[in-house]
Write an enzyme that holds these catalytic residues in place. Structure first.
Site, mmCIF file in Angstrom:
data_model
loop_
_atom_site.group_PDB
_atom_site.id
_atom_site.type_symbol
_atom_site.label_atom_id
_atom_site.label_comp_id
_atom_site.label_asym_id
_atom_site.label_seq_id
_atom_site.Cartn_x
_atom_site.Cartn_y
_atom_site.Cartn_z
ATOM 1 N N LYS B 141 57.817 -71.232 62.925
ATOM 2 C CA LYS B 141 58.079 -71.800 64.245
ATOM 3 C C LYS B 141 56.910 -71.454 65.178
ATOM 4 C CE LYS B 141 61.846 -71.902 67.712
ATOM 5 N NZ LYS B 141 63.132 -71.294 68.103
ATOM 6 N N SER B 216 66.570 -74.788 69.510
ATOM 7 C CA SER B 216 65.176 -75.120 69.715
ATOM 8 C C SER B 216 64.380 -75.213 68.418
ATOM 9 C CB SER B 216 64.519 -74.056 70.593
ATOM 10 O OG SER B 216 64.500 -72.801 69.940
ATOM 11 N N SER B 240 69.465 -71.133 68.257
ATOM 12 C CA SER B 240 68.308 -71.962 67.893
ATOM 13 C C SER B 240 67.940 -71.947 66.416
ATOM 14 C CB SER B 240 67.097 -71.560 68.718
ATOM 15 O OG SER B 240 67.257 -71.977 70.044
#
Lengths: 508, 566
Positions: B141, B216, B240
């Site tokens: 990420k 997210s 997330s």
């Protein structure tokens, strides 16, 4: 920038009608090897931005880790100030934007300081004691250092551009905050100076900071307010406090005293004019001896403090605190009393020693074999004079306590007289070696041969019959001229006392 | 200011402080086609006796590298059936083939990944003993700093920013010999549930490209679901990792707070953020968890204890006699019917597997969302203050000002660099922390946090793990909720309590909703530091579900169009 001179009233006049109240905030930079929250070295005067890392630059993702030594130093300072030590406390974020603050929040402590509720007894010039109540001592990190280029007096206003050095960012600081100091009256400026001086000695004795005000490793912010006098029989403490101003970064003991003195006079003038004091920060100017307006600072300044979520609470074990308490050195005031008794100094002599900052040096010199009187004479006399002339600190003067002890010994043994000892000192400072080496190399040694001395005395008496007659007639002071001649004969290497003795023996 | 949770206090002698003698370091370090549909022979391989796949003689020749589980891939690499370069190249090719549509990646580090793979091959050829996942590529990420590789956290503010240091988890991936394929898309500074708040455009759900992949960490879950990476790193502040896993039919774990280092993760809310694994199976997640987990002296909030035995637990996959707590307040009422139906079935399945299902009550959960949306913005408003255009990142001169002050440059840059959602939360947080409001907002929210932790403590007296649906709905359409922040925030209603209490949570796919054919997620929660329980029960249910559906849920996903020209 305010350039107009503020009106002031005379100090005695101000004090006659107003009661000054002070609050002192002192920042002490700890001398830990690394910064408060990262492993960067804490070095003064390094190339800008060479001791930085993701943590102290506030790079995205970086996290702080508390420096254990800094916490221990904070606890030691707290203990030495007779504070309670928190068994559990947290860091907090103080949020505000400034270009030299990498994260735009300062990791500090808010309502949970590591040390709180203490006091420091401060000795004033007349030997009386004033108790300064300590509100708190807390840990925090320093900011970077801004250098404003162009414009006036290094201030940000009007500067062409600014440079930031982050070497200082993250250096551990202990902020020591007093309670409002009341009841000092006309002696308020003296109390402030004496407190900062005592605090400096204390922190220095703890060995946790260099406490060099001129280098900024100890900085004082002085809050001053005036309130009306209570009048005869009135309770002064019942009179509400006036509005305060905060004079920032006053960086010498003398400036602390002068800045407070000035603010008292300025406040009185403002209050006399019927205006009210603007709550603001003030800047102290050493050259003009005055403060100028800084930025307005109200209690409404909102730093949005909240507990620092990146750090776990600090909870020093009781045993650790006790261990640190036991490691505390003798308090400076107590030590001074003990040394004064040991050394047999008068109060006046001791004050000279303290003012010269020579206690440690004298203690070491005595430990190296000098007499207390000899050591004092050297450090507060010849050496203080020379250091002062060269604008140097005594300890930076380039002569060791062992050297001074050796010089003192050589005078005591009759090998050197004072003037020769000073010449030997010149040699030591010039790097010619240790005192005995210098004396040997320069051939400095009192004439020990009584025969040579007597010959010189006889020769001088014979050549100065008129003077000799005066001595014979009882004017003993006239012998001085003869002694001078003898010294000259022996190229200064004579023992003046012995020469005098011999002259008087021959003439009276 | 009230004292809040007394989290593990720092003893001066404890390792949470940095000794001066040991200062923390200043800086840290054959193209294959894609076939849709279930892969029969590997169905039970994914879940069952995977340890056998580490024995070379039993491993079949791999014809479809990208569809392998990380465990199988590791076995094939260990037995030298394939090389790390081949494994990495296959995934790079897959990214090239589908990522124009999926947009899971913000950066692809082809050269870096191949160099790392080649180093693994060299070491293996030299006979060195290598970590289990050496040569298994991974997606990270874009919130984790990668030395030399652009890290933006999905924000214009950090466009083009090349970090000078690796996040601790990135260091651990490198040490484990895992080639980093690239950085995955995310909502800006991890604020969102759809990746629509990414400054670089949304990622698309491989099940339906018109739908969101969750957020997210939608980029990481989409990458794993689209077979662009066998494993990915996510971070979970309020869901997330778990919510994207739920809506993409993948597995995601938020470990116990402090179980995985936060050093080098661009901070959203420091007391809630936690990194964890994204994968296609529970065992794969466990293998990754062991790589990234464990104490880090650079993170004061990191737990100083060994990683829980998660791999062992995933292999055990047994729920007999386990007490499974059904949380009354989040049992799927009011959720999408298909999500609720799959959840009820899964609970039934757990009973059939020998678990004892009990009902527990967590009455404070209803205040969780409100507390979360005070604590998160408060911490975020402070964490994001460092983006001031002074030292790194975007710098914008204010319009119409010839010689702007530093303050004007800061304001103009923050205005230009932050998106609307970020600004919204900064304003919220600044307000909540303001003097006069602190006690009413931040202070009260911290009290709710304590209450939620108490609810969990009480619930875990009665149950070994808790279960809830992961998200209220399946993947929604891109654009559907973008103008309705409250609707967006409600996505996290089931996942937020775990972050507030610091406990571990896992989402696994538990079927497809009848009404839209899209995957739904099952959430497991365990007491702090008992992450292994999630893996044990998660792997057991996963195996049962695969049997019931005839194949892993993800195999039901439609084929993606493949761009041929590589």
């Amino acid at each position: 920038m305010t350039t107009t001179t503020d009106a002031v009233v005379g100090y005695d006049d101000a004090i006659a009608r107003f009661d000054p109240v002070m609050g002192l905030e002192v920042h002490v930079e700890l001398n830990t090897a690394t910064k408060m929250f990262c492993g960067c070295a804490t070095v003064f005067g390094a190339e800008p931005n060479t001791h930085v890392c993701p943590v102290c630059l506030g790079l995205p993702g970086a996290l702080p880790v508390v420096n254990r030594t800094a916490v221990e130093s904070a606890i030691r300072i707290g203990l030495a100030l007779n504070c309670s030590i928190a068994d559990w406390c947290r860091f907090a974020r103080k949020n505000y934007f400034y270009p030299d603050m990498p994260k735009n929040f300062q990791t500090s402590q808010y309502d949970e300081p590591i040390a709180f509720e203490g006091y420091l007894d401060v000795e004033l010039d007349d030997g009386s004691t004033y108790r300064v109540d300590i509100e708190r001592a807390h840990m925090e990190e320093d900011t970077g250092k801004s250098l404003h280029v162009g414009g006036a007096t290094g201030r940000i206003q009007g500067a062409e551009y600014s440079l930031v050095d982050f070497n200082r960012a993250g250096i551990p600081l202990i902020e020591i905050v007093t309670k409002p100091l009341t009841g000092a009256g006309e002696r308020a400026p003296e109390v402030a100076r004496a407190y900062v001086s005592a605090l400096r000695d204390l922190v220095k004795a703890l060995g946790v900071s260099d406490v060099r005000m001129e280098q900024g490793s100890m900085r004082c912010d002085a809050n001053v307010s005036l309130r009306a006098k209570a009048g005869d029989g009135g309770d002064q403490n019942a009179v509400p406090l006036g509005t305060r101003t905060e004079t920032k970064n006053v960086n010498s003991l003398r400036s602390v005293e002068r800045a407070i003195h000035y603010e008292i006079c300025r406040h009185a003038a403002v209050l006399d004019s019927g205006a009210s004091i603007l709550q603001e920060t003030r800047h102290w100017h050493e050259d003009t001896g005055a403060t100028t307006s800084g930025r307005p600072k109200s209690d409404a300044d909102d730093y949005r403090y909240f507990p620092e979520p990146d750090l776990v609470p600090v909870a020093p074990a009781a045993e650790l605190v006790e261990q640190l308490r036991e490691s505390l050195p003798e308090p400076p005031a107590k030590r001074r009393k003990r040394l004064q008794a040991d050394w047999g100094y008068s109060d006046l002599e001791m004050r000279d020693v303290i003012n010269a900052g020579a206690i440690d040096l004298i203690e070491q010199t005595v430990a190296n074999g000098a007499t207390a009187a000899g050591a004092r004479k050297w450090w507060t006399g010849e050496l203080a004079r020379r250091a002062n002339n060269e604008g140097k600190a005594l300890e930076d003067f380039g002569v060791t306590t062992a050297d001074i002890a050796a010089l003192d010994g050589m005078v005591r043994d009759g090998r050197l007289n004072d003037s020769m000892a000073r010449q030997v000192l010149d040699g030591v400072l010039a790097g010619e070696g240790r005192p005995t080496q210098v004396a040997d190399a320069r051939g400095l040694e009192l004439v020990q041969d009584d025969g040579a001395l007597e010959a010189a005395v006889d020769k001088v008496i014979a050549g100065n019959e008129a003077v000799a007659d005066k001595v014979r007639a009882g004017k003993l002071n006239a012998a001085g001229a003869l002694i001078g001649q003898v010294m000259k004969e022996l190229k200064g290497q004579a023992d003046a006392a012995k020469a005098r003795e011999m002259i008087l023996a021959k003439l009276t | 200011m009230p004292r809040r949770l007394r989290r593990s206090a720092l003893q001066c002698r404890a390792s949470s402080t940095r000794s001066e003698n040991n200062p923390a370091e200043c800086s840290a370090r054959t193209s294959l086609s894609f076939f849709a549909g279930p892969r029969k022979e590997s169905t039970d391989k994914v879940l069952g006796d995977t340890e056998t796949s580490f024995e070379p003689q039993k491993v079949r020749i791999l014809t479809d590298i990208i569809r392998q589980s990380a465990a199988d891939l590791a076995g094939a690499l260990a037995s030298k059936q394939i090389s790390a370069v081949e494994a990495t190249q296959a995934h790079l090719d897959r990214i090239a083939a589908v990522d124009d549509d999926v947009h899971a990646f913000l950066q692809v580090d082809r050269d870096g990944a191949l160099a790392a793979a080649s180093e693994v091959d060299r070491r293996r050829a030299a006979g060195e003993s290598l970590p289990t996942l050496a040569g298994v590529p991974i997606a990270v990420k874009d919130i984790a700093t990668t030395r030399g590789l652009v890290t933006t956290a999905g924000s214009k503010m950090l466009e083009g920013w090349v970090p000078p240091y690796d996040a601790t988890i990135v260091t651990r991936l490198r040490e484990a010999g895992m080639p980093i394929l690239g950085k995955t898309n995310m909502d800006e500074f991890a604020m969102g549930s759809s990746t629509e708040h990414s400054a670089y455009g949304p990622s698309h759900n491989p099940w339906d490209l018109e739908r969101i992949p969750g957020g997210s960490g939608g980029g990481s879950s989409a990458a794993v679901a689209a077979f662009e990476a066998p494993l990915a790193i996510g971070t979970d502040t309020g869901g997330s990792i778990r919510q994207p896993a739920a809506v993409t039919g993948t597995v995601g774990i938020k470990p116990t707070y402090g179980g995985v280092s936060r050093y080098g993760l661009v901070a959203l809310a420091s007391s809630l953020d936690q990194a964890g694994p994204c994968s296609r199976s529970v065992l794969d997640a466990a293998l990754l968890h062991e790589v990234i987990g464990g104490h880090d002296p650079m993170d004061s909030t990191s737990i100083d204890a060994p990683v829980p035995p998660v791999v062992e637990a995933a292999r055990r996959a047994d729920v007999k006699g386990m007490r499974v707590g059904l949380v009354k307040e989040i049992s799927g009422e009011g959720f999408q019917p298909g999500v609720k139906a799959r959840f009820d079935e899964s609970v039934q399945l757990l009973t059939e597997l020998g678990a004892e299902v009990v009902e527990v009550s967590c009455p404070s959960f209803e205040k969780g969302l409100a507390a979360y949306y005070l604590i998160l913005p408060s911490e975020a408003s402070s964490n994001l203050a460092r983006f001031d255009a002074m030292r790194y990142g975007l710098r914008v001169g204010p319009k119409g000002i010839e010689r702007p002050s530093a303050e004007q440059v800061m304001a103009a840059s923050r205005d230009a660099g932050f998106g609307d959602e970020v600004k919204r939360r900064i304003i919220l947080g600044t307000y909540a922390l303001s003097s006069g409001y602190y006690d009413a907002y931040y202070g009260q929210a911290q009290k709710v946090r304590t209450l939620i932790a108490r609810d969990f403590n009480a619930a875990f007296e009665q149950a070994d793990v808790l279960v809830t649906p992961t998200a209220p709905t399946t993947a929604f359409k891109i654009g559907e909720k973008i103008d309705d922040p409250m609707a967006m925030y409600l996505n996290d209603v089931a996942t937020i309590p775990a972050n507030l209490a610091g406990i571990p949570g896992m989402s696994i796919p538990n079927g497809l909703a009848d009404e839209d054919g899209l995957p739904s997620g099952m959430q497991f929660l365990a007491p702090a530091t008992k992450d292994e329980r999630l893996y044990q029960v998660g792997a057991a249910l996963e195996a049962a579900l695969n049997e019931r559906w005839g194949a892993p849920i993800l195999s039901k996903a439609p084929a993606l169009a493949v761009k041929e020209s590589i």
